[in-house]
Design an enzyme around this catalytic site. Structure first.
Site, short mmCIF file in Angstrom:
data_model
loop_
_atom_site.label_atom_id
_atom_site.label_comp_id
_atom_site.label_asym_id
_atom_site.label_seq_id
_atom_site.Cartn_x
_atom_site.Cartn_y
_atom_site.Cartn_z
N GLU A 78 -2.68 -6.03 -1.21
CA GLU A 78 -1.94 -6.21 -2.85
C GLU A 78 -3.07 -8.06 -3.08
O GLU A 78 -1.92 -8.98 -1.75
CB GLU A 78 -0.89 -6.30 -3.44
CG GLU A 78 -0.25 -5.13 -3.25
CD GLU A 78 -0.90 -3.91 -3.85
OE1 GLU A 78 -1.56 -4.37 -4.36
OE2 GLU A 78 -0.63 -2.68 -3.61
N CYS A 143 8.18 -2.51 -5.30
CA CYS A 143 6.89 -2.56 -4.71
C CYS A 143 6.73 -3.79 -5.36
O CYS A 143 6.71 -5.65 -4.37
CB CYS A 143 5.70 -2.60 -4.13
SG CYS A 143 6.27 -1.11 -3.02
N HIS A 167 0.67 -2.17 0.71
CA HIS A 167 0.07 -0.58 0.49
C HIS A 167 -0.01 0.20 1.75
O HIS A 167 -0.61 0.00 2.08
CB HIS A 167 -0.17 -0.59 -1.30
CG HIS A 167 0.98 -0.21 -1.96
ND1 HIS A 167 1.14 -1.22 -3.08
CD2 HIS A 167 2.62 0.05 -1.97
CE1 HIS A 167 2.46 -0.91 -4.00
NE2 HIS A 167 3.25 -0.36 -3.39
#
Ligand code: PCA
Length: 213
Positions: A78, A143, A167
């Protein structure tokens, strides 16, 4: 060097969360760095507080948070966390909280960028046969909240710490046949490669990895 890596407890209808199962398979040492592993509750704010406690206690050089994004087709590193807690309809966290567009921190900026070498991490996984990509949204669920909490803490308390989020897709044993999946062993291999890339890369590499939409 010390690396803190976390996975999540199961959530929704799932009885396991491959993010922590993949973390659990990691060795306790990678290229001379000590690896500290922890399991985090799928609860807005509480998860972030737990990570903050661990960072204060362990003083890691690198923090990699890991969670599941069922439906994604590769290891997703991310880029950014946003200051927004917005639960999908009918999908409260594990304590029953269902925030509707609240800020994680009233005094926080709209977003924080990961300060891990995200391109080097993706490249190292791809070069070693683990499907990986940069993701430009960690969602608005727990998250994203955990990543935002970590980066808020890093910016305020320990700016030399590097941190971010990965992820993982569904694990094959979760049995969602219409969706992409990976084995937990392959995910764990990807996490190990990501840790190696973070340890060996001070400044991220410069390669094209953007997207048009
Ligand atoms: N995935 C969820 C929360 C916990 C997890 O593993 C998310 O992507 O927000």
């Amino acid at each position: 060097m010390k690396v803190l890596i976390t996975g999540f407890q199961p959530f929704g209808k799932e009885s396991m969360n491959p993010s922590f199962e993949a973390v659990r398979l990691l060795p306790d040492e990678i290229n001379g760095a000590q690896i500290i592993k922890a399991e985090i509750p799928v609860v807005f704010r509480k998860g972030g507080q737990k990570v903050q406690e661990l960072v204060c206690q362990e003083k890691p050089d690198i923090v990699i948070l890991v969670g599941q994004a069922g439906g994604r087709s590769s290891m997703n590193v991310e880029r950014v966390a946003i200051n927004c807690e917005d639960c999908p309809s009918g999908f409260p966290d594990n304590d029953g909280n269902c925030p509707q567009g609240e800020k994680a921190f009233e005094d926080g900026p709209d977003a924080y960028f990961s300060n891990l070498p995200i391109k080097a991490m993706v490249k190292k996984m791809m070069d070693n046969g683990v499907p990986a990509a940069i993701s430009n949204t960690a969602g608005t669920y727990v998250c994203n909240d955990l990543m935002y909490h970590l980066l808020y803490h890093i910016h305020h308390e320990c700016p030399n710490t590097r941190g971010g989020f990965i992820h993982v897709p569904y694990a094959t044993i979760q049995n969602h046949p219409a969706q992409a999946s990976m084995t937990i062993e392959e995910m764990s291999k990807g996490l190990k490669l990501s840790i190696e890339a973070a340890l060996e890369t001070e400044k991220d590499i410069c390669i094209a990895s953007g997207e048009t939409h």
